[in-house]
Design a protein around this motif. Structure first.
Motif, short mmCIF file in Angstrom:
data_model
loop_
_atom_site.label_atom_id
_atom_site.label_comp_id
_atom_site.label_asym_id
_atom_site.label_seq_id
_atom_site.Cartn_x
_atom_site.Cartn_y
_atom_site.Cartn_z
N LEU A 305 20.86 50.91 14.30
CA LEU A 305 20.60 50.85 15.74
C LEU A 305 19.14 50.55 16.08
CD1 LEU A 305 22.81 53.84 16.93
CD2 LEU A 305 23.27 51.42 17.36
N GLY A 306 18.48 49.87 15.18
CA GLY A 306 17.09 49.48 15.45
C GLY A 306 16.06 50.56 15.17
N ILE A 307 16.50 51.68 14.57
CA ILE A 307 15.56 52.76 14.26
C ILE A 307 15.01 52.57 12.84
CG2 ILE A 307 15.21 55.27 14.20
CD1 ILE A 307 16.43 54.47 16.85
N ALA A 308 13.69 52.51 12.74
CA ALA A 308 13.06 52.29 11.43
C ALA A 308 13.34 53.45 10.49
CB ALA A 308 11.55 52.11 11.61
N ASP A 309 13.72 53.13 9.24
CA ASP A 309 13.88 54.17 8.23
C ASP A 309 12.73 54.06 7.21
OD1 ASP A 309 14.55 51.89 6.86
OD2 ASP A 309 16.70 52.36 6.70
N ASP A 310 12.74 54.94 6.23
CA ASP A 310 11.64 54.98 5.26
C ASP A 310 11.47 53.63 4.55
OD1 ASP A 310 11.01 57.59 5.81
OD2 ASP A 310 12.50 58.36 4.37
N HIS A 311 12.60 53.03 4.20
CA HIS A 311 12.55 51.76 3.48
C HIS A 311 11.86 50.68 4.32
CE1 HIS A 311 13.71 48.63 0.69
NE2 HIS A 311 14.24 47.93 1.69
N TYR A 312 12.25 50.60 5.60
CA TYR A 312 11.66 49.58 6.46
C TYR A 312 10.17 49.82 6.67
CZ TYR A 312 10.74 46.52 10.40
OH TYR A 312 10.22 45.55 11.20
N VAL A 313 9.81 51.08 6.84
CA VAL A 313 8.40 51.43 7.08
C VAL A 313 7.52 50.99 5.91
CG1 VAL A 313 6.85 53.42 7.32
CG2 VAL A 313 8.90 53.27 8.73
N SER A 314 8.11 50.94 4.70
CA SER A 314 7.31 50.50 3.54
C SER A 314 6.95 49.02 3.66
CB SER A 314 8.08 50.77 2.25
OG SER A 314 9.21 49.92 2.16
N PHE A 315 7.67 48.27 4.50
CA PHE A 315 7.34 46.86 4.74
C PHE A 315 6.45 46.71 5.97
CE2 PHE A 315 11.03 46.41 2.09
CZ PHE A 315 10.77 45.27 1.35
N ALA A 316 6.78 47.46 7.04
CA ALA A 316 6.07 47.31 8.31
C ALA A 316 5.06 48.44 8.45
CB ALA A 316 7.07 47.33 9.45
N GLU A 317 3.78 48.10 8.30
CA GLU A 317 2.76 49.16 8.27
C GLU A 317 2.54 49.82 9.63
OE1 GLU A 317 1.10 45.93 7.19
OE2 GLU A 317 1.55 46.15 5.05
N ASP A 318 2.92 49.10 10.71
CA ASP A 318 2.59 49.64 12.04
C ASP A 318 3.67 50.56 12.62
OD1 ASP A 318 4.31 47.52 12.13
OD2 ASP A 318 3.56 46.73 14.03
N LEU A 319 4.64 50.95 11.81
CA LEU A 319 5.71 51.80 12.35
C LEU A 319 5.84 53.09 11.57
CD1 LEU A 319 8.89 49.66 13.16
CD2 LEU A 319 7.40 50.84 14.76
N PRO A 321 8.67 56.20 10.58
CA PRO A 321 10.13 56.37 10.54
C PRO A 321 10.62 57.00 11.86
CG PRO A 321 9.15 57.19 8.51
CD PRO A 321 8.01 56.86 9.42
N GLY A 322 11.75 56.51 12.36
CA GLY A 322 12.31 57.06 13.61
C GLY A 322 11.92 56.25 14.83
N GLU A 323 10.92 55.39 14.69
CA GLU A 323 10.55 54.55 15.83
C GLU A 323 11.48 53.34 15.91
OE1 GLU A 323 5.81 55.32 16.54
OE2 GLU A 323 6.37 53.68 15.21
N THR A 324 11.62 52.81 17.13
CA THR A 324 12.49 51.65 17.32
C THR A 324 11.71 50.38 16.95
OG1 THR A 324 13.55 52.78 19.13
CG2 THR A 324 13.94 50.43 18.99
N VAL A 325 12.35 49.53 16.16
CA VAL A 325 11.64 48.30 15.77
C VAL A 325 11.53 47.37 16.99
CG1 VAL A 325 12.41 48.39 13.37
CG2 VAL A 325 13.69 47.03 15.00
N THR A 326 10.41 46.70 17.04
CA THR A 326 10.18 45.80 18.17
C THR A 326 10.76 44.42 17.86
OG1 THR A 326 8.03 45.38 17.19
CG2 THR A 326 8.10 46.89 19.07
N LEU A 327 11.19 43.75 18.91
CA LEU A 327 11.70 42.39 18.76
C LEU A 327 10.91 41.51 19.73
CD1 LEU A 327 15.55 42.75 18.53
CD2 LEU A 327 14.08 41.65 16.85
N ILE A 328 10.03 40.73 19.20
CA ILE A 328 9.20 39.87 20.05
C ILE A 328 9.62 38.42 19.82
CG2 ILE A 328 6.83 39.13 20.54
CD1 ILE A 328 6.04 41.99 19.42
N GLY A 329 9.83 37.73 20.93
CA GLY A 329 10.28 36.33 20.87
C GLY A 329 9.44 35.48 19.93
N ASP A 330 8.12 35.62 20.03
CA ASP A 330 7.24 34.78 19.20
C ASP A 330 7.45 35.04 17.71
OD1 ASP A 330 6.23 33.45 21.30
OD2 ASP A 330 4.39 34.64 21.48
N ASP A 331 7.70 36.33 17.36
CA ASP A 331 7.94 36.67 15.95
C ASP A 331 9.23 36.02 15.45
OD1 ASP A 331 5.69 38.15 15.75
OD2 ASP A 331 6.68 40.10 16.00
#
Ligand SMILES: [Zn+2]
Length: 368
Positions: A305-319, A321-331
């Motif tokens: 449901l778009g909630i960052a888990d530990d695995h994802y956080v290891s890729f995305a330094e700015d998040l 765990p538990g935060e909602t991943v951002t979806l930006i059109g430019d990205d």
């Protein structure tokens, strides 16, 4: 008695005699004027595609000729899914043969009905007037409605950038059905354009305060990039294995061998390594990282449901765990453009082998 004339059928006569006519009846077409084709190649999945019009005179650049596998025009057809080349006749769709038979039968029935009608008129004209017995022949023409053959356009309508042939395919095709040039980048560009439209729509909705639906739409656009990218890598990989490593098809492409490996940069790389190809070698580290991050993001959006888990956080330094991943059109646009550059580069691996390939491998020395 008059001779039977099949007047409307004769309009389609291209040869033969009147009692044994050679006919050329039109093939049913889709609303956009395309004709059904059926690939004879068992490697093609699916088999159906459509071929449309092309200009009488093609403007083909000299540098583009090397990408073609045949001079475009009648004679042969290229299966867009498998690259198989065969005579035009081998690609005729069985439904079209049936439709033409029905059309010819319908014309003949009408012609015979007209003929009987004329016989009746002749008969009636010849009856003596005022005789003891009067006879009249009545003919009620019974016209069946013209048989309908419905041909639908497929979802993807494209035009080859090299030979300008229009065609329609399901999902993804690797080659132009006319000139045989690899067309996979053309397809992917179309995907990227559609994804761009989705993002614009999401932005518009967001500005109208409809942020929830905008986020969903953005999520779909994001997913579409990865789906198209995975499907494209999978198709190109399977095609290259079939043509370059035919004795290993079962082992490399068999059940569970590929799975969803192409959703992941490293696993995808491993599969292509067997062919001596690195699909990502045209990208810098930042580009590869962006693709990797977005492939992981897909997993979080699709399964968490778009909630960052530990695995994802290891890729995305700015998040956290538990935060909602951002979806930006430019990205998402950048993700799509990076995938397109991988596909465009990979397309060259589908090019026909240059004519003197072997002598080149032998250090370019001519025989003798
Ligand atoms: Zn073409």
């Amino acid at each position: 008695m008059r001779d039977i004339r099949l007047r409307s059928l004769e309009k389609y006569r291209v040869g033969g005699t009147r009692d044994k006519m050679e006919l050329a009846l039109p093939v049913p077409t889709s609303p956009s004027g395309k004709v059904y084709k059926y690939s004879p190649s068992p490697d093609a999945q699916p088999r159906l595609f459509l071929i449309g019009n092309a200009p009488d005179e093609r403007n083909i650049g000299e540098d583009e000729r090397g990408r073609m596998r045949r001079e475009p025009g009648p004679g042969q057809t290229v299966c867009p899914y498998s690259g198989y080349i065969g005579d035009d006749d081998d690609f005729v769709h069985a439904d079209d043969i049936e439709a033409i038979k029905k059309h010819a039968l319908w014309l003949a029935e009408n012609d015979l009905s007209d003929f009987v009608g004329e016989l009746a008129k002749d008969f009636n004209r010849r009856q003596p007037r005022g005789g003891f017995i009067s006879m009249k022949m009545e003919h009620k023409p019974r016209r069946r409605p013209k048989p309908l053959a419905i041909r639908e356009d497929l979802l993807r309508s494209l035009e080859c950038e090299i030979c300008e042939r229009q065609y329609g395919v399901y999902a993804l095709a690797l080659f132009c059905p006319d000139c045989g040039a690899p067309n996979v980048a053309l397809h992917f560009r179309r995907e990227v354009a559609l994804i761009g439209e989705q993002i614009a729509l999401a932005d518009e909705l967001d500005q109208q305060g409809k942020s929830e639906i905008a986020y969903r739409l953005m999520g779909n656009a994001h997913e579409d990039v990865l789906t198209a990218f995975e499907a494209t890598l999978k198709s190109v990989h399977a095609q290259l294995v079939r043509t370059h490593l035919p004795d290993q098809v079962e082992k490399i492409l068999g059940k569970k061998a590929v799975g969803n490996a192409f959703q992941n940069v490293e696993r995808g790389r491993k599969l292509f390594a067997k062919l001596g190809i690195d699909p990502f070698d045209g990208l810098d580290e930042a580009g590869i990282k962006h693709i990797q991050l977005n492939a992981e993001k897909r997993h979080v959006l699709g399964h968490n449901l778009g909630i960052a888990d530990d695995h994802y956080v290891s890729f995305a330094e700015d998040l956290e765990p538990g935060e909602t991943v951002t979806l930006i059109g430019d990205d998402i646009r950048r993700f799509a453009d990076l995938c397109l550059s991988v596909v465009a580069r990979l397309e060259d691996s589908l090019l026909p082998a240059p004519p003197n390939d072997e002598s080149k491998e032998n250090s370019g020395q001519p025989d003798g």
